[in-house]
Design a protein around this motif. Structure first.
Motif, PDB file in Angstrom:
ATOM      1  N   ARG A  26     -14.588  -6.099   8.668  1.00 40.63           N
ATOM      2  CA  ARG A  26     -14.246  -7.124   9.518  1.00 40.63           C
ATOM      3  C   ARG A  26     -14.953  -8.438   8.774  1.00 40.63           C
ATOM      4  O   ARG A  26     -14.195  -9.456   8.594  1.00 40.63           O
ATOM      5  N   LYS A  27     -16.047  -8.327   8.138  1.00 37.17           N
ATOM      6  CA  LYS A  27     -16.708  -9.284   7.552  1.00 37.17           C
ATOM      7  C   LYS A  27     -15.777 -10.087   6.674  1.00 37.17           C
ATOM      8  O   LYS A  27     -15.784 -11.365   6.496  1.00 37.17           O
ATOM      9  N   TRP A  28     -15.193  -9.094   5.914  1.00 36.77           N
ATOM     10  CA  TRP A  28     -14.416  -9.785   4.591  1.00 36.77           C
ATOM     11  C   TRP A  28     -12.970 -10.227   5.173  1.00 36.77           C
ATOM     12  O   TRP A  28     -12.511 -11.260   4.819  1.00 36.77           O
ATOM     13  N   VAL A  29     -12.460  -9.561   6.317  1.00 36.41           N
ATOM     14  CA  VAL A  29     -11.380  -9.859   6.956  1.00 36.41           C
ATOM     15  C   VAL A  29     -11.329 -11.376   7.637  1.00 36.41           C
ATOM     16  O   VAL A  29     -10.510 -12.358   7.683  1.00 36.41           O
ATOM     17  N   ILE A  30     -12.539 -11.493   8.268  1.00 38.16           N
ATOM     18  CA  ILE A  30     -12.836 -12.809   8.852  1.00 38.16           C
ATOM     19  C   ILE A  30     -12.728 -13.968   7.831  1.00 38.16           C
ATOM     20  O   ILE A  30     -12.260 -15.082   8.003  1.00 38.16           O
ATOM     21  N   THR A  72      -6.369  -9.669  14.524  1.00 40.30           N
ATOM     22  CA  THR A  72      -5.905  -8.126  15.428  1.00 40.30           C
ATOM     23  C   THR A  72      -5.144  -7.528  14.661  1.00 40.30           C
ATOM     24  O   THR A  72      -5.393  -6.393  14.236  1.00 40.30           O
ATOM     25  N   PHE A  73      -4.136  -7.991  13.966  1.00 37.67           N
ATOM     26  CA  PHE A  73      -2.932  -7.612  13.291  1.00 37.67           C
ATOM     27  C   PHE A  73      -3.513  -6.714  12.125  1.00 37.67           C
ATOM     28  O   PHE A  73      -3.485  -5.617  11.897  1.00 37.67           O
ATOM     29  N   LEU A  74      -4.280  -7.457  11.279  1.00 40.96           N
ATOM     30  CA  LEU A  74      -4.710  -6.864   9.941  1.00 40.96           C
ATOM     31  C   LEU A  74      -5.840  -5.617  10.318  1.00 40.96           C
ATOM     32  O   LEU A  74      -5.528  -4.513   9.642  1.00 40.96           O
ATOM     33  N   LEU A  75      -6.854  -5.888  11.129  1.00 41.18           N
ATOM     34  CA  LEU A  75      -7.539  -4.733  11.475  1.00 41.18           C
ATOM     35  C   LEU A  75      -6.844  -3.682  12.015  1.00 41.18           C
ATOM     36  O   LEU A  75      -7.322  -2.477  11.791  1.00 41.18           O
ATOM     37  N   THR A  76      -5.946  -3.808  12.996  1.00 41.06           N
ATOM     38  CA  THR A  76      -5.273  -2.874  13.600  1.00 41.06           C
ATOM     39  C   THR A  76      -4.497  -2.157  12.459  1.00 41.06           C
ATOM     40  O   THR A  76      -4.447  -0.755  12.476  1.00 41.06           O
ATOM     41  N   LEU A  77      -3.779  -2.623  11.609  1.00 42.01           N
ATOM     42  CA  LEU A  77      -3.238  -2.292  10.545  1.00 42.01           C
ATOM     43  C   LEU A  77      -4.072  -1.303   9.748  1.00 42.01           C
ATOM     44  O   LEU A  77      -3.628  -0.253   9.285  1.00 42.01           O
ATOM     45  N   PRO A 110     -19.800  -9.632  18.575  1.00 42.11           N
ATOM     46  CA  PRO A 110     -19.979 -10.924  17.960  1.00 42.11           C
ATOM     47  C   PRO A 110     -20.103 -11.233  16.407  1.00 42.11           C
ATOM     48  O   PRO A 110     -20.285 -10.265  15.789  1.00 42.11           O
ATOM     49  N   PHE A 111     -19.783 -12.334  16.282  1.00 44.78           N
ATOM     50  CA  PHE A 111     -19.708 -12.731  14.861  1.00 44.78           C
ATOM     51  C   PHE A 111     -20.985 -12.594  13.949  1.00 44.78           C
ATOM     52  O   PHE A 111     -20.869 -11.870  12.735  1.00 44.78           O
ATOM     53  N   ASP A 112     -22.203 -12.723  14.689  1.00 45.02           N
ATOM     54  CA  ASP A 112     -23.254 -12.596  13.954  1.00 45.02           C
ATOM     55  C   ASP A 112     -23.804 -11.259  14.017  1.00 45.02           C
ATOM     56  O   ASP A 112     -25.147 -10.919  13.654  1.00 45.02           O
ATOM     57  N   THR A 113     -23.176 -10.241  14.389  1.00 47.86           N
ATOM     58  CA  THR A 113     -23.603  -8.937  14.402  1.00 47.86           C
ATOM     59  C   THR A 113     -23.920  -8.478  12.748  1.00 47.86           C
ATOM     60  O   THR A 113     -23.108  -8.656  11.969  1.00 47.86           O
TER      61      THR A 113
END
Lengths: 270, 172
Positions: free
Chosen positions: B85-89, B118-123, B45-48
């Motif tokens: 992830r926080k910054w990617v979002i 998905t692409f950014l984090l997977t990369l 979840p986003f709020d983790t």
């Protein structure tokens, strides 16, 4: 003080991340420390049985191919017996030098740059680090770490693997390594002269403590001979062993391994 | 509340079983292995809280490492994407209402947003994983090629799993 505490709580994720990065880097660099942890801790109890279940299923589904391979191996052994009868006297010394411990592969990767294999037997079966691992088709790797029930093998498909080998017909000597590109091909490096070597020649191991003498590795593949730094040639070798279908292997236990190790230790001390 | 924990635990187990028993056996052309297991981290979840993301990433990566015999490589790369992830979002333009209790899902988000996410984090994950695996910049071009092709296949695999198994959430 309270402000500092507040600040620390706000950046707790960054602190945590940096600490854990160091833990990971420690694992990655001190590979043996990691393996010790993995073998003795979590893996042995949890992953071991799971991986064994998985390899049991795989073994069942590949029984047919397994039969074909065993028949081929039988044939090979029979021809070896025939050969041995002819010059028994010469081979006697050589054939008693090695014991073979049968083991099965429970985990194997081929798609990484540095691949490792996990076997279902360990020090209880007499396996020690630095023993060679072969399959009926060809050489497979070197034992790196052992626990009582499992052992980790440095696959031939690993940057840190190298073993001296030669072209059987012309006796041209080189070094078998893997460049990480294709699991079907290894490279025969450090060749000074490749004029006589032909495509299709068999590549076998040289005399060593690791593998039986002249154990098969692969055949010289077509094309792609390249000159590396220093004027040495590199040839592509198509491996006999298909690493994507690795199951039954034998750990080679040289009768003289301990003697050799002791000798090396002694010469190091002086 | 409990429901959320159960859901993510089940997702974790299923993803890992699929990864270890199925996808790790795949090696298209000898070097392509889709890594579906990172979807566990991607769909939290986003709020983790971010510290929890880091801890979960580390733990999940370490578990994957002990199955594959790789040396903390999964832990390092998975933990890094969990952390980032926080910054990617915040980087990816977000259209519509923010609903922090939701998890990133293909059906809940815009297709383009989910693709970028998905692409950014997977990369990032694959870049760290394969460069640590190669341990050098010697075969830089080859490693780059491996990263790109693997990213492509992982993203495709994640989209397939999302489309089939992750049903759209109920809107309040």
């Amino acid at each position: 003080m309270q402000n500092l505490l507040k600040f620390l709580i706000r950046i707790i994720d960054i602190i945590l991340y940096l600490i854990l990065v160091f833990v990971c880097i420690f694992f990655i660099y001190k590979t043996s420390a990691y393996r010790q942890w993995a073998l003795n801790g979590f893996s042995k109890e949890v992953c071991g049985p799971l991986l064994r279940l998985q390899s049991n299923i795989e073994q069942y589904t590949s029984l047919k191919q397994e039969n074909v391979d065993l028949l081929a191996q039988n044939e090979q052994l029979m021809s070896m017996i025939a050969h041995q009868n002819m010059d028994m006297a010469n081979d006697l010394e050589d054939s008693t030098m090695y014991d073979f411990i049968h083991a099965r592969v429970i985990e194997n990767t081929i798609s990484k740059r540095n691949n490792v294999i996990i076997l279902n037997k360990g020090s209880k079966a007499g396996i020690q680090p630095d023993m060679g691992v072969i399959s009926p088709q060809g050489i497979v790797g070197i034992v790196k770490d052992v626990s009582p029930n499992f052992s980790i093998v440095l696959s031939l498909l690993n940057e840190n693997f190298s073993v001296s080998a030669k072209d059987k017909r012309t006796e041209t000597v080189g070094m078998i390594t893997w460049n990480g590109k294709n699991y079907k091909y290894a490279q025969l490096e450090n060749l000074i002269n490749i004029e006589d070597v032909r495509v299709g020649d068999t590549v076998v191991t040289q005399y060593s403590m690791l593998y039986p003498m002249e154990y098969p590795v692969g055949v010289i593949a077509a094309g792609t001979s390249s000159k590396a730094v220093g004027g040495y040639f590199i040839l592509q070798v198509e491996l006999f062993q298909n690493f994507s279908r690795l199951d039954n292997v034998y750990v080679v236990k040289s009768r003289f391994l301990n003697e050799m190790k002791a000798l090396q230790e002694r010469s190091k001390d002086e | 509340m409990n429901n959320v924990y159960v859901k993510h635990t089940v997702a974790f187990i299923l993803l890992y079983v699929a990864q270890i028993f199925l996808l790790d056996k795949v090696a298209l052309w000898g070097f392509v292995t889709p890594m579906i297991y990172i979807l566990f981290i991607l769909s939290l979840p986003f709020d983790t809280p971010n510290w929890l993301m880091v801890v979960l990433g580390f733990a999940a990566g370490l578990i994957m490492d002990s199955f594959t015999g790789s040396l903390g490589m999964h832990a390092l790369s998975l933990m890094t994407i969990a952390f980032m992830r926080k910054w990617v979002i915040t980087v990816i333009p977000f259209y519509g209402e923010k609903e922090p209790h939701l998890q990133p899902k293909l059906y809940d988000m815009k297709f383009v947003w989910y693709l970028q996410y998905t692409f950014l984090l997977t990369l990032i994950h694959h870049a760290i994983y394969y460069f640590v695996d190669a341990m050098s910049l010697k075969h830089f071009g080859h490693t780059l090629w491996v990263i790109l092709v693997n990213t492509l296949f992982t993203v495709i695999a994640i989209f397939i799993v999302q489309a089939i198994f992750y049903k759209p959430s109920k809107r309040y």
